[in-house]
Design an enzyme around this catalytic site. Sequence first.
Site, mmCIF file in Angstrom:
data_model
loop_
_atom_site.group_PDB
_atom_site.id
_atom_site.type_symbol
_atom_site.label_atom_id
_atom_site.label_comp_id
_atom_site.label_asym_id
_atom_site.label_seq_id
_atom_site.Cartn_x
_atom_site.Cartn_y
_atom_site.Cartn_z
ATOM 1 N N CYS A 119 135.861 13.192 47.598
ATOM 2 C CA CYS A 119 137.290 13.489 47.390
ATOM 3 C C CYS A 119 137.542 14.583 46.348
ATOM 4 O O CYS A 119 138.497 15.330 46.480
ATOM 5 C CB CYS A 119 138.076 12.221 47.080
ATOM 6 S SG CYS A 119 137.489 11.298 45.674
ATOM 7 N N CYS A 127 137.658 11.197 51.115
ATOM 8 C CA CYS A 127 136.338 10.801 50.621
ATOM 9 C C CYS A 127 135.215 11.111 51.609
ATOM 10 O O CYS A 127 134.046 10.863 51.318
ATOM 11 C CB CYS A 127 136.348 9.322 50.257
ATOM 12 S SG CYS A 127 137.603 8.937 49.019
ATOM 13 N N LYS A 192 136.263 -1.924 47.511
ATOM 14 C CA LYS A 192 137.181 -0.967 46.900
ATOM 15 C C LYS A 192 138.484 -1.044 47.685
ATOM 16 O O LYS A 192 138.528 -0.694 48.872
ATOM 17 C CB LYS A 192 136.589 0.433 46.968
ATOM 18 C CG LYS A 192 137.514 1.472 46.372
ATOM 19 C CD LYS A 192 136.820 2.808 46.278
ATOM 20 C CE LYS A 192 137.749 3.837 45.674
ATOM 21 N NZ LYS A 192 137.118 5.150 45.586
ATOM 22 N N ARG A 202 143.333 10.220 39.907
ATOM 23 C CA ARG A 202 143.393 11.341 40.843
ATOM 24 C C ARG A 202 143.826 12.635 40.166
ATOM 25 O O ARG A 202 143.432 13.716 40.599
ATOM 26 C CB ARG A 202 144.270 10.960 42.040
ATOM 27 C CG ARG A 202 143.577 9.871 42.858
ATOM 28 C CD ARG A 202 144.359 9.423 44.069
ATOM 29 N NE ARG A 202 143.649 8.325 44.728
ATOM 30 C CZ ARG A 202 144.127 7.612 45.739
ATOM 31 N NH1 ARG A 202 145.329 7.896 46.215
ATOM 32 N NH2 ARG A 202 143.412 6.633 46.268
ATOM 33 N N ARG A 214 144.167 6.658 52.047
ATOM 34 C CA ARG A 214 142.776 6.255 52.208
ATOM 35 C C ARG A 214 142.628 4.925 52.969
ATOM 36 O O ARG A 214 141.570 4.306 52.939
ATOM 37 C CB ARG A 214 142.114 6.110 50.842
ATOM 38 C CG ARG A 214 142.172 7.344 49.946
ATOM 39 C CD ARG A 214 140.967 7.378 49.021
ATOM 40 N NE ARG A 214 141.104 8.238 47.859
ATOM 41 C CZ ARG A 214 141.141 9.568 47.886
ATOM 42 N NH1 ARG A 214 141.122 10.206 49.041
ATOM 43 N NH2 ARG A 214 141.216 10.247 46.759
ATOM 44 N N GLU A 230 131.967 -6.997 53.206
ATOM 45 C CA GLU A 230 131.571 -5.746 52.542
ATOM 46 C C GLU A 230 130.436 -5.994 51.544
ATOM 47 O O GLU A 230 129.473 -5.229 51.476
ATOM 48 C CB GLU A 230 132.762 -5.127 51.795
ATOM 49 C CG GLU A 230 133.779 -4.414 52.670
ATOM 50 C CD GLU A 230 133.301 -3.034 53.142
ATOM 51 O OE1 GLU A 230 132.155 -2.657 52.863
ATOM 52 O OE2 GLU A 230 134.099 -2.343 53.811
ATOM 53 N N LYS A 245 136.677 -3.283 42.720
ATOM 54 C CA LYS A 245 137.767 -2.604 42.020
ATOM 55 C C LYS A 245 139.030 -2.583 42.848
ATOM 56 O O LYS A 245 138.929 -2.608 44.067
ATOM 57 C CB LYS A 245 137.351 -1.192 41.630
ATOM 58 C CG LYS A 245 137.252 -0.243 42.820
ATOM 59 C CD LYS A 245 136.706 1.083 42.444
ATOM 60 C CE LYS A 245 137.813 2.086 42.202
ATOM 61 N NZ LYS A 245 137.323 3.456 42.145
ATOM 62 N N SER A 271 142.036 3.270 36.375
ATOM 63 C CA SER A 271 142.950 4.067 35.534
ATOM 64 C C SER A 271 144.352 3.457 35.435
ATOM 65 O O SER A 271 144.953 3.449 34.360
ATOM 66 C CB SER A 271 143.025 5.482 36.089
ATOM 67 O OG SER A 271 143.417 5.468 37.455
ATOM 68 N N TYR A 310 137.584 2.669 30.773
ATOM 69 C CA TYR A 310 137.905 3.792 29.896
ATOM 70 C C TYR A 310 138.099 3.321 28.455
ATOM 71 O O TYR A 310 138.232 4.130 27.547
ATOM 72 C CB TYR A 310 139.173 4.509 30.395
ATOM 73 C CG TYR A 310 139.038 4.924 31.845
ATOM 74 C CD1 TYR A 310 138.341 6.074 32.180
ATOM 75 C CD2 TYR A 310 139.564 4.144 32.882
ATOM 76 C CE1 TYR A 310 138.183 6.449 33.514
ATOM 77 C CE2 TYR A 310 139.413 4.511 34.212
ATOM 78 C CZ TYR A 310 138.721 5.651 34.516
ATOM 79 O OH TYR A 310 138.552 6.013 35.830
#
Length: 317
Positions: A119, A127, A192, A202, A214, A230, A245, A271, A310
């Site tokens: 991406c 992606c 995800k 982004r 997406r 998954e 996530k 984020s 972060y």
Amino acid sequence: MNTRLRRLRQNPEVRRLFQESDLQPRHLVQPYFVVSGCGVQKETRPGIGLWQMSADVCAKDALALLERGVGGIMLFGVPDIKDDTGAKLSEQLSTLQRTVDTIKKARPTAVVFADVCLCSFTTHGHCGIVHEGTIDNDRTLPVLADMSVLLARSGVDFVSPSDMMDGRVAAIREALDAASFSQTGILSYAVKIASAFYGPFRDAAHSAPQLGDRSSYQMPANNRREALRELALDEAEGADALLIKPAMTNLDLLRDARERTELPLFAYQVSGEIGMIRAAADAKMFDYDRAMLETLVSMRRAGADTVISYYARQWLV
Ligand code: PBG
């Protein structure tokens, strides 16, 4: 009353003794967005820890963080040039490779993860490879495999596919082994969710899709059984560790995963999660650090061995 739970809480030392889950620096991985240039250090939205850094600054910063005991670092390449075919990957990855090289020369055992996804590398911001108007799963796999080999060659310890194409873990494992990188691991973004919480990322990664969204490849938030499939699939394809996530909205899936697999589990506090907490703290609703540490220990309690956040740098520097 024959049960008094307050006996276990009566002073700090008693509480310390009976503490079940904990959060140490080694449980955290700090993401960085690696950009071209020299001396670049820019927080894309002040206060939430998404740093764009050039190779020189990033390597120095990461080494300081590792010195303070952080578990590892996760690198995202943000190339200047975009290309929709995968043909320019080695050029696009050169800054990231330089960063890894500098870190590894100074600290050979540093644990370095690198994101594998297209991406940030394409003009359309999807992606995968777009072919005849769709995101073409099987045309994307060899490109992700090439990207993984390039990253492995530059010294990355774990490649981290976050694209959500089917079959990519197996394709990457096969390519790594064929290129004699059998020691390079795969941390797979297994679950995800197609999430609203990726917004600030982004901007930092220059990765917003230019048309559409997406949801034909990332998972719907509605589906628990699909998430379990998954996880099982990526494990069967050879992933070394699995990631879920966003973290805070999927603690149930993290717990489900913990009960079903013996693989190491990662949660990614994305984020929008840290952004939300920062905004509430800035509005004086609560204390920022207390709130952050509470969310992170909740992820550990739910079953995460490691949390990508972060906050690592904010906590330790
Ligand atoms: C790239 C990728 C994304 C994130 C990690 N890898 C964004 C997306 O899918 O749009 C999100 C991380 C964050 O929000 O902090 N595929």
